[in-house]
Scaffold this active site. Structure first.
Site, PDB file in Angstrom:
ATOM      1  N   SER A 159       3.872  -7.255   7.603  1.00  0.00           N
ATOM      2  CA  SER A 159       3.196  -6.092   8.190  1.00  0.00           C
ATOM      3  C   SER A 159       1.873  -6.414   8.869  1.00  0.00           C
ATOM      4  CB  SER A 159       2.935  -5.064   7.079  1.00  0.00           C
ATOM      5  OG  SER A 159       2.016  -5.613   6.154  1.00  0.00           O
ATOM      6  N   GLN A 180       0.830  -1.220   0.000  1.00  0.00           N
ATOM      7  CA  GLN A 180       0.000   0.000   0.000  1.00  0.00           C
ATOM      8  C   GLN A 180       0.863   1.269   0.000  1.00  0.00           C
ATOM      9  OE1 GLN A 180      -3.605   1.361   2.729  1.00  0.00           O
ATOM     10  NE2 GLN A 180      -1.685   1.766   3.802  1.00  0.00           N
ATOM     11  N   LEU A 201      14.606  -8.349   1.854  1.00  0.00           N
ATOM     12  CA  LEU A 201      15.207  -7.926   3.138  1.00  0.00           C
ATOM     13  C   LEU A 201      15.913  -9.085   3.849  1.00  0.00           C
ATOM     14  CD1 LEU A 201      12.715  -5.381   4.782  1.00  0.00           C
ATOM     15  CD2 LEU A 201      14.801  -4.924   3.499  1.00  0.00           C
ATOM     16  N   LEU A 216       9.924   0.513   3.494  1.00  0.00           N
ATOM     17  CA  LEU A 216       8.507   0.297   3.777  1.00  0.00           C
ATOM     18  C   LEU A 216       8.158  -1.193   3.777  1.00  0.00           C
ATOM     19  CD1 LEU A 216       7.053   3.169   1.533  1.00  0.00           C
ATOM     20  CD2 LEU A 216       7.876   3.270   3.891  1.00  0.00           C
ATOM     21  N   GLU A 268       1.972   0.246  16.808  1.00  0.00           N
ATOM     22  CA  GLU A 268       1.875  -1.028  17.537  1.00  0.00           C
ATOM     23  C   GLU A 268       3.004  -1.151  18.565  1.00  0.00           C
ATOM     24  OE1 GLU A 268      -0.455  -3.616  17.410  1.00  0.00           O
ATOM     25  OE2 GLU A 268      -1.684  -2.268  16.210  1.00  0.00           O
ATOM     26  N   SER A 273       5.904   1.878  13.836  1.00  0.00           N
ATOM     27  CA  SER A 273       4.456   1.644  13.967  1.00  0.00           C
ATOM     28  C   SER A 273       3.934   1.978  15.364  1.00  0.00           C
ATOM     29  CB  SER A 273       4.188   0.166  13.673  1.00  0.00           C
ATOM     30  OG  SER A 273       2.902  -0.191  14.095  1.00  0.00           O
ATOM     31  N   TYR A 278       4.929  -8.752  15.952  1.00  0.00           N
ATOM     32  CA  TYR A 278       5.093  -7.639  14.999  1.00  0.00           C
ATOM     33  C   TYR A 278       5.545  -6.375  15.729  1.00  0.00           C
ATOM     34  CZ  TYR A 278       3.664  -3.753  11.946  1.00  0.00           C
ATOM     35  OH  TYR A 278       3.638  -2.588  11.210  1.00  0.00           O
TER      36      TYR A 278
HETATM   37  P1  NAP Z   1       1.920  -3.817   3.016  1.00  0.00           P
HETATM   38  O1  NAP Z   1       0.876  -3.308   2.079  1.00  0.00           O
HETATM   39  O2  NAP Z   1       1.667  -5.094   3.724  1.00  0.00           O
HETATM   40  O3  NAP Z   1       3.295  -3.937   2.186  1.00  0.00           O
HETATM   41  C1  NAP Z   1       4.391  -4.630   2.686  1.00  0.00           C
HETATM   42  C2  NAP Z   1       5.443  -4.693   1.607  1.00  0.00           C
HETATM   43  O4  NAP Z   1       6.604  -5.362   2.120  1.00  0.00           O
HETATM   44  C3  NAP Z   1       5.022  -5.449   0.336  1.00  0.00           C
HETATM   45  O5  NAP Z   1       5.494  -4.757  -0.786  1.00  0.00           O
HETATM   46  C4  NAP Z   1       5.759  -6.760   0.494  1.00  0.00           C
HETATM   47  O6  NAP Z   1       6.042  -7.405  -0.734  1.00  0.00           O
HETATM   48  C5  NAP Z   1       7.057  -6.279   1.133  1.00  0.00           C
HETATM   49  N1  NAP Z   1       7.836  -7.354   1.746  1.00  0.00           N
HETATM   50  C6  NAP Z   1       7.430  -8.279   2.645  1.00  0.00           C
HETATM   51  N2  NAP Z   1       8.435  -9.097   2.968  1.00  0.00           N
HETATM   52  C7  NAP Z   1       9.524  -8.682   2.265  1.00  0.00           C
HETATM   53  C8  NAP Z   1      10.870  -9.123   2.167  1.00  0.00           C
HETATM   54  N3  NAP Z   1      11.313 -10.183   2.844  1.00  0.00           N
HETATM   55  N4  NAP Z   1      11.724  -8.445   1.354  1.00  0.00           N
HETATM   56  C9  NAP Z   1      11.283  -7.379   0.632  1.00  0.00           C
HETATM   57  N5  NAP Z   1      10.006  -6.936   0.660  1.00  0.00           N
HETATM   58  C10 NAP Z   1       9.142  -7.578   1.471  1.00  0.00           C
HETATM   59  O7  NAP Z   1       2.248  -2.709   4.130  1.00  0.00           O
HETATM   60  P2  NAP Z   1       1.888  -1.141   4.141  1.00  0.00           P
HETATM   61  O8  NAP Z   1       0.551  -0.962   4.742  1.00  0.00           O
HETATM   62  O9  NAP Z   1       2.207  -0.566   2.827  1.00  0.00           O
HETATM   63  O10 NAP Z   1       2.920  -0.616   5.223  1.00  0.00           O
HETATM   64  C11 NAP Z   1       4.208  -0.139   4.845  1.00  0.00           C
HETATM   65  C12 NAP Z   1       5.132  -0.204   6.049  1.00  0.00           C
HETATM   66  O11 NAP Z   1       4.617   0.606   7.095  1.00  0.00           O
HETATM   67  C13 NAP Z   1       5.285  -1.599   6.644  1.00  0.00           C
HETATM   68  O12 NAP Z   1       6.586  -1.719   7.143  1.00  0.00           O
HETATM   69  C14 NAP Z   1       4.295  -1.598   7.799  1.00  0.00           C
HETATM   70  O13 NAP Z   1       4.658  -2.536   8.772  1.00  0.00           O
HETATM   71  C15 NAP Z   1       4.438  -0.164   8.274  1.00  0.00           C
HETATM   72  N6  NAP Z   1       3.275   0.402   8.931  1.00  0.00           N
HETATM   73  C16 NAP Z   1       2.078   0.391   8.291  1.00  0.00           C
HETATM   74  C17 NAP Z   1       0.991   0.970   8.907  1.00  0.00           C
HETATM   75  C18 NAP Z   1      -0.365   1.003   8.233  1.00  0.00           C
HETATM   76  O14 NAP Z   1      -1.343   1.322   8.912  1.00  0.00           O
HETATM   77  N7  NAP Z   1      -0.446   0.727   6.941  1.00  0.00           N
HETATM   78  C19 NAP Z   1       1.121   1.571  10.181  1.00  0.00           C
HETATM   79  C20 NAP Z   1       2.381   1.579  10.780  1.00  0.00           C
HETATM   80  C21 NAP Z   1       3.455   1.011  10.141  1.00  0.00           C
HETATM   81  P3  NAP Z   1       4.979  -8.415  -1.422  1.00  0.00           P
HETATM   82  O15 NAP Z   1       4.023  -7.522  -2.181  1.00  0.00           O
HETATM   83  O16 NAP Z   1       5.837  -9.244  -2.275  1.00  0.00           O
HETATM   84  O17 NAP Z   1       4.288  -9.163  -0.328  1.00  0.00           O
END
Ligand code: NAP
Length: 333
Positions: free
Chosen positions: A82, A12, A57, A78, A125, A123, A147
Site C-alpha cells: 500500500s 490501519q 493474496l 483491504l 492515486e 485509491s 502502485y
Molecule cells: P496498510 O496499513 O498498509 O495495510 C495493508 C495490509 O495488507 C496489511 O495488513 C498487510 O499485512 C496486508 N498485506 C500486504 N501484503 C499482503 C499479502 N500478500 N497477502 C495478504 N495481506 C497482505 O494499508 P491501509 O492504510 O490499511 O489501507 C487499506 C487498503 O486501502 C489498502 O489496499 C490500501 O492500498 C488502500 N487505500 C488506502 C488509503 C489510505 O489513505 N490509507 C487510500 C486509498 C486506498 P502485514 O501487516 O502483514 O504487512
C-alpha cells in the site's frame, strides 16, 4: 450472525473495519500472512473476538480454503502493498499483490459462492495526473506510480467481475485517510511521530520529500464506515470517499508542530532521497454521490485529525522512552 472476511486486518483500515463489524455483531475472520515475528499490534485488543486465518493474496488456494470454511456474507479486500514510494522499488511485487491479488480473491469467491459480496479498496492515486477538479467517480484515471497502476487494475477487474458474472463487487475510491494507526512511513504519521519525538527531546529533526503536494485527508474510521455502507446497498456501485478539502504536507506539519507550540520549519529538512520519480501534485475528491445516496459524511475535520494523531503519538513516544529507560537501567543494573 453475518460473517465477514477481511484481508489486510493487521493494517490501519483492517483493524478499524474489524472493530466496526464486531460492534455491528458480525463474526469477523481476518486473513493474516505468515511472518517470522507476530505483527498483530493493531488488533491485539480484539484478538479474542476475531478468527484469524493464515492466508496470502499471492496464494490462491489459501483464499479458497478460508472462504470454503467460513462461507462469509461479505469480503473486504483491504490488503495491498500500500505504500506508493515502495512501489517503484518493488513494482513486480506490487503488481502481484495489489493488482493480481484482487483477481485471486474474486476467483476464490466465484469458485466458492458467487453470492458473497466483495469490497475492493481502490485509491485516489488512480487519478494521478488529475484530469478534472475535484475528482469524482466519472473522472478519467491517469496513475503515476506502479502502485496507482496496480490499483487501477484491481478497480477494473472488480467492475469486470461485476459485469461478467453479476457478482456484488464494488470499489471505494478512497482518498487519503489517516489515524494514529497509520504506518510510520506515511507522511502524516511520520510528521505526527516526529513532532512528538521532538517534544519529548528524543530527536531534533527528520528529512522529508516534497511537502508542497496536496491531498484530501480524512479520518480512517469514517472511511471504513463508508465501505460498509456501500456493501449494504441492494445493487453494487463504486463511490468516491473523500472530505472535499485539500491540504499540503506543509499545512499538516504546521498544525502538528503548532499544536505543541513549535515551528515546523525548525524540525524538517528536505532530502532528495524522499522525492518520487513521478509525483501526484494535487488531489481533491468529490464525495457528493455517497453523501446523497447513502448519507455518508466525514465526522472529523483536518485540524482535528492532526490533533488526534499528535496527541496519540505524544503518549506513544512517552511510553517508548520510558521502556527504553527501563531497559537501559536493567542492562546497567
Ligand atoms: P496498510 O496499513 O498498509 O495495510 C495493508 C495490509 O495488507 C496489511 O495488513 C498487510 O499485512 C496486508 N498485506 C500486504 N501484503 C499482503 C499479502 N500478500 N497477502 C495478504 N495481506 C497482505 O494499508 P491501509 O492504510 O490499511 O489501507 C487499506 C487498503 O486501502 C489498502 O489496499 C490500501 O492500498 C488502500 N487505500 C488506502 C488509503 C489510505 O489513505 N490509507 C487510500 C486509498 C486506498 P502485514 O501487516 O502483514 O504487512
Amino acid at each position: 450472525m453475518p460473517c465477514a472476511v477481511i484481508t489486510g486486518i493487521t493494517g490501519q483500515d483492517g483493524s478499524y473495519m474489524a472493530e466496526f463489524l464486531l460492534e455491528k455483531g458480525y463474526k469477523v475472520v481476518g486473513v493474516v500472512r505468515r511472518t517470522s515475528t507476530e505483527n498483530n499490534g493493531r488488533i491485539a485488543h480484539l484478538q479474542d473476538d476475531l478468527v484469524l486465518e493464515p492466508g496470502d493474496l499471492h496464494d490462491q488456494f489459501s483464499l479458497i480454503d478460508i472462504l470454503q470454511r467460513h462461507r462469509p456474507d461479505e469480503v473486504y479486500n483491504l490488503a495491498a502493498q500500500s505504500f506508493v514510494a515502495a512501489s517503484w522499488r518493488q513494482p513486480v511485487l506490487t503488481g502481484e499483490v495489489t493488482a493480481l491479488g484482487v483477481t485471486r480473491m474474486l476467483e476464490a469467491i466465484r469458485a466458492v459462492d458467487p453470492a458473497i459480496k466483495f469490497y475492493q479498496a481502490s485509491s485516489s492515486e488512480m487519478f494521478g495526473m488529475v484530469q478534472e477538479w475535484p475528482q469524482r467517480e466519472s473522472t478519467p484515471f491517469y496513475p503515476r506510480s506502479p502502485y496507482g497502476v496496480a490499483k487501477l487494475y484491481g478497480h477494473w477487474i472488480t467492475i469486470n467481475y461485476r459485469e461478467s458474472y453479476r457478482m456484488f463487487a464494488c470499489s471505494g475510491i478512497c482518498f487519503n485517510h489517516e489515524s494514529p494507526r497509520r504506518g510510520l512511513e506515511f507522511v502524516t504519521r511520520k510528521l505526527s511521530y516526529l513532532a512528538a519525538r521532538v517534544h519529548h527531546g528524543a530527536v531534533q529533526s527528520a528529512p522529508f520529500g516534497d511537502l508542497t503536494t496536496t491531498r484530501d485527508w480524512g479520518y480512517a474510521p469514517d472511511y471504513v464506515r463508508g465501505m460498509w455502507m456501500m456493501m449494504q446497498r441492494d445493487e453494487p456501485r463504486d463511490y468516491v470517499l473523500a472530505t472535499g478539502e485539500t491540504h499540503s504536507g506543509l499545512e499538516f506539519a504546521d498544525l502538528a508542530f503548532g499544536h505543541l507550540g513549535r515551528n515546523a520549519s525548525d524540525h524538517i529538512t528536505t532530502s532528495e532521497d524522499f522525492l518520487r520519480p513521478a509525483e501526484v501534485v494535487h488531489l481533491i475528491g468529490d464525495p457528493s454521490a455517497i453523501r446523497e445516496d447513502l448519507g455518508w459524511e466525514p465526522s472529523v475535520t483536518f485540524e482535528e485529525l492532526v490533533r488526534i494523531m499528535v496527541d496519540a503519538d505524544l503518549d506513544l513516544v512517552a511510553d517508548e522512552l520510558a521502556h527504553a529507560e527501563l531497559a537501559a537501567g536493567r542492562r546497567s543494573g
